[in-house]
Write a protein that holds these residues in place. Structure first.
Motif, PDB file in Angstrom:
ATOM      1  N   LYS A  11     -99.763 -77.761 -24.509  1.00 31.97           N
ATOM      2  CA  LYS A  11     -99.801 -79.085 -25.120  1.00 31.97           C
ATOM      3  C   LYS A  11     -98.983 -79.091 -26.411  1.00 31.97           C
ATOM      4  O   LYS A  11     -99.066 -78.164 -27.218  1.00 31.97           O
ATOM      5  CB  LYS A  11    -101.250 -79.473 -25.432  1.00 31.97           C
ATOM      6  N   GLY A  12     -98.172 -80.124 -26.588  1.00 35.19           N
ATOM      7  CA  GLY A  12     -97.342 -80.236 -27.775  1.00 35.19           C
ATOM      8  C   GLY A  12     -95.934 -79.688 -27.588  1.00 35.19           C
ATOM      9  O   GLY A  12     -95.113 -79.783 -28.481  1.00 35.19           O
ATOM     10  N   TYR A  13     -95.665 -79.090 -26.429  1.00 37.76           N
ATOM     11  CA  TYR A  13     -94.352 -78.532 -26.147  1.00 37.76           C
ATOM     12  C   TYR A  13     -93.775 -79.207 -24.904  1.00 37.76           C
ATOM     13  O   TYR A  13     -94.511 -79.637 -24.018  1.00 37.76           O
ATOM     14  CB  TYR A  13     -94.433 -77.018 -25.934  1.00 37.76           C
ATOM     15  N   ALA A  14     -92.448 -79.265 -24.833  1.00 37.35           N
ATOM     16  CA  ALA A  14     -91.777 -79.904 -23.704  1.00 37.35           C
ATOM     17  C   ALA A  14     -91.385 -78.902 -22.626  1.00 37.35           C
ATOM     18  O   ALA A  14     -91.354 -79.236 -21.441  1.00 37.35           O
ATOM     19  CB  ALA A  14     -90.530 -80.653 -24.182  1.00 37.35           C
ATOM     20  N   ALA A  15     -91.082 -77.672 -23.054  1.00 40.45           N
ATOM     21  CA  ALA A  15     -90.595 -76.678 -22.097  1.00 40.45           C
ATOM     22  C   ALA A  15     -90.862 -75.272 -22.614  1.00 40.45           C
ATOM     23  O   ALA A  15     -91.161 -75.066 -23.787  1.00 40.45           O
ATOM     24  CB  ALA A  15     -89.103 -76.873 -21.878  1.00 40.45           C
ATOM     25  N   MET A  16     -90.714 -74.302 -21.714  1.00 41.76           N
ATOM     26  CA  MET A  16     -90.812 -72.897 -22.093  1.00 41.76           C
ATOM     27  C   MET A  16     -90.077 -72.056 -21.066  1.00 41.76           C
ATOM     28  O   MET A  16     -89.976 -72.423 -19.898  1.00 41.76           O
ATOM     29  CB  MET A  16     -92.268 -72.443 -22.229  1.00 41.76           C
ATOM     30  N   ALA A  17     -89.568 -70.935 -21.522  1.00 39.46           N
ATOM     31  CA  ALA A  17     -88.825 -70.035 -20.650  1.00 39.46           C
ATOM     32  C   ALA A  17     -89.600 -68.741 -20.469  1.00 39.46           C
ATOM     33  O   ALA A  17     -89.988 -68.090 -21.433  1.00 39.46           O
ATOM     34  CB  ALA A  17     -87.457 -69.748 -21.242  1.00 39.46           C
ATOM     35  N   ILE A  18     -89.833 -68.390 -19.234  1.00 38.91           N
ATOM     36  CA  ILE A  18     -90.424 -67.102 -18.871  1.00 38.91           C
ATOM     37  C   ILE A  18     -89.544 -66.567 -17.751  1.00 38.91           C
ATOM     38  O   ILE A  18     -89.580 -67.078 -16.635  1.00 38.91           O
ATOM     39  CB  ILE A  18     -91.886 -67.231 -18.409  1.00 38.91           C
ATOM     40  N   PHE A  19     -88.732 -65.578 -18.087  1.00 30.61           N
ATOM     41  CA  PHE A  19     -87.708 -65.104 -17.163  1.00 30.61           C
ATOM     42  C   PHE A  19     -88.269 -64.876 -15.773  1.00 30.61           C
ATOM     43  O   PHE A  19     -89.323 -64.271 -15.628  1.00 30.61           O
ATOM     44  CB  PHE A  19     -87.089 -63.799 -17.696  1.00 30.61           C
ATOM     45  N   PRO A  20     -87.592 -65.395 -14.764  1.00 27.10           N
ATOM     46  CA  PRO A  20     -86.319 -66.116 -14.707  1.00 27.10           C
ATOM     47  C   PRO A  20     -86.490 -67.639 -14.627  1.00 27.10           C
ATOM     48  O   PRO A  20     -85.572 -68.348 -14.244  1.00 27.10           O
ATOM     49  CB  PRO A  20     -85.700 -65.592 -13.409  1.00 27.10           C
ATOM     50  N   PHE A  21     -87.640 -68.128 -15.024  1.00 25.16           N
ATOM     51  CA  PHE A  21     -87.940 -69.547 -14.865  1.00 25.16           C
ATOM     52  C   PHE A  21     -87.864 -70.320 -16.182  1.00 25.16           C
ATOM     53  O   PHE A  21     -88.118 -69.773 -17.241  1.00 25.16           O
ATOM     54  CB  PHE A  21     -89.348 -69.733 -14.292  1.00 25.16           C
ATOM     55  N   ILE A  22     -87.566 -71.607 -16.052  1.00 20.30           N
ATOM     56  CA  ILE A  22     -87.693 -72.542 -17.168  1.00 20.30           C
ATOM     57  C   ILE A  22     -88.680 -73.599 -16.706  1.00 20.30           C
ATOM     58  O   ILE A  22     -88.458 -74.263 -15.688  1.00 20.30           O
ATOM     59  CB  ILE A  22     -86.350 -73.182 -17.554  1.00 20.30           C
ATOM     60  N   PHE A  23     -89.777 -73.711 -17.430  1.00 22.23           N
ATOM     61  CA  PHE A  23     -90.824 -74.670 -17.096  1.00 22.23           C
ATOM     62  C   PHE A  23     -90.707 -75.881 -18.006  1.00 22.23           C
ATOM     63  O   PHE A  23     -90.600 -75.737 -19.229  1.00 22.23           O
ATOM     64  CB  PHE A  23     -92.209 -74.045 -17.281  1.00 22.23           C
ATOM     65  N   PHE A  24     -90.752 -77.066 -17.416  1.00 21.80           N
ATOM     66  CA  PHE A  24     -90.777 -78.313 -18.172  1.00 21.80           C
ATOM     67  C   PHE A  24     -92.097 -79.007 -17.908  1.00 21.80           C
ATOM     68  O   PHE A  24     -92.607 -78.992 -16.794  1.00 21.80           O
ATOM     69  CB  PHE A  24     -89.621 -79.230 -17.751  1.00 21.80           C
ATOM     70  N   LYS A  25     -92.638 -79.622 -18.943  1.00 26.04           N
ATOM     71  CA  LYS A  25     -93.906 -80.333 -18.814  1.00 26.04           C
ATOM     72  C   LYS A  25     -93.753 -81.566 -17.928  1.00 26.04           C
ATOM     73  O   LYS A  25     -94.613 -81.849 -17.094  1.00 26.04           O
ATOM     74  CB  LYS A  25     -94.440 -80.730 -20.185  1.00 26.04           C
ATOM     75  N   LYS A  26     -92.651 -82.293 -18.098  1.00 28.40           N
ATOM     76  CA  LYS A  26     -92.372 -83.497 -17.308  1.00 28.40           C
ATOM     77  C   LYS A  26     -90.902 -83.512 -16.923  1.00 28.40           C
ATOM     78  O   LYS A  26     -90.056 -83.012 -17.672  1.00 28.40           O
ATOM     79  CB  LYS A  26     -92.672 -84.762 -18.109  1.00 28.40           C
ATOM     80  N   LYS A  27     -90.592 -84.101 -15.807  1.00 31.86           N
ATOM     81  CA  LYS A  27     -89.218 -84.191 -15.344  1.00 31.86           C
ATOM     82  C   LYS A  27     -88.343 -84.936 -16.359  1.00 31.86           C
ATOM     83  O   LYS A  27     -87.182 -84.599 -16.558  1.00 31.86           O
ATOM     84  CB  LYS A  27     -89.170 -84.904 -13.986  1.00 31.86           C
ATOM     85  N   GLU A  28     -88.926 -85.917 -17.044  1.00 34.99           N
ATOM     86  CA  GLU A  28     -88.187 -86.709 -18.031  1.00 34.99           C
ATOM     87  C   GLU A  28     -87.732 -85.879 -19.227  1.00 34.99           C
ATOM     88  O   GLU A  28     -86.849 -86.276 -19.972  1.00 34.99           O
ATOM     89  CB  GLU A  28     -89.038 -87.882 -18.557  1.00 34.99           C
ATOM     90  N   TYR A  29     -88.360 -84.729 -19.436  1.00 40.55           N
ATOM     91  CA  TYR A  29     -88.009 -83.883 -20.572  1.00 40.55           C
ATOM     92  C   TYR A  29     -86.766 -83.034 -20.323  1.00 40.55           C
ATOM     93  O   TYR A  29     -86.242 -82.421 -21.242  1.00 40.55           O
ATOM     94  CB  TYR A  29     -89.165 -82.957 -20.936  1.00 40.55           C
ATOM     95  N   ILE A  30     -86.313 -82.981 -19.097  1.00 36.33           N
ATOM     96  CA  ILE A  30     -85.144 -82.171 -18.768  1.00 36.33           C
ATOM     97  C   ILE A  30     -83.887 -82.888 -19.245  1.00 36.33           C
ATOM     98  O   ILE A  30     -83.601 -84.004 -18.833  1.00 36.33           O
ATOM     99  CB  ILE A  30     -85.053 -81.887 -17.252  1.00 36.33           C
TER     100      ILE A  30
END
Length: 104
Positions: A11-30
């Motif tokens: 909560k409070g973040y839009a995205a995070m990277a954990i190799f090899p993935f990039i996670f976004f909270k919402k598609k609109e944040y990409i």
């Protein structure tokens, strides 16, 4: 690889990277800037063989939190975040980035 999940990103973040993935909270944040920010983190993770990145990240956050006594200020001053925020708008940064540039 990009994954959209409101359950993985804190909560409070839009995205995070954990190799090899990039996670976004919402598609609109990409967007290109956020994607570049997270790709910078992926490069940092590779340079430090993943485990050393996460250890350094955690230790640096703890030290910065003790110093600033503020979660957001501590987070923004983590050595890895400083590099990513400084160069996230330079979409060609990773092409010219020097090895271990987060130290500079």
């Amino acid at each position: 690889m990009i994954i959209v999940s409101k359950f993985i990103v804190r909560k409070g973040y839009a995205a995070m990277a954990i190799f090899p993935f990039i996670f976004f909270k919402k598609k609109e944040y990409i967007n290109p800037v956020r994607l570049n920010h997270e790709r910078i983190h992926l490069r940092q993770q590779l340079e430090l063989l993943l485990i050393f990145f996460y250890l350094w990240y955690l230790i640096d956050f703890i030290v910065k939190y003790a110093k600033y006594r503020n979660w957001k200020t501590a987070y923004r001053n983590i050595i890895f975040e400083r590099e990513a925020y400084s160069f996230e708008k330079d979409l060609n940064y990773l092409k010219k980035r020097k090895f271990y540039n987060f130290i500079r």
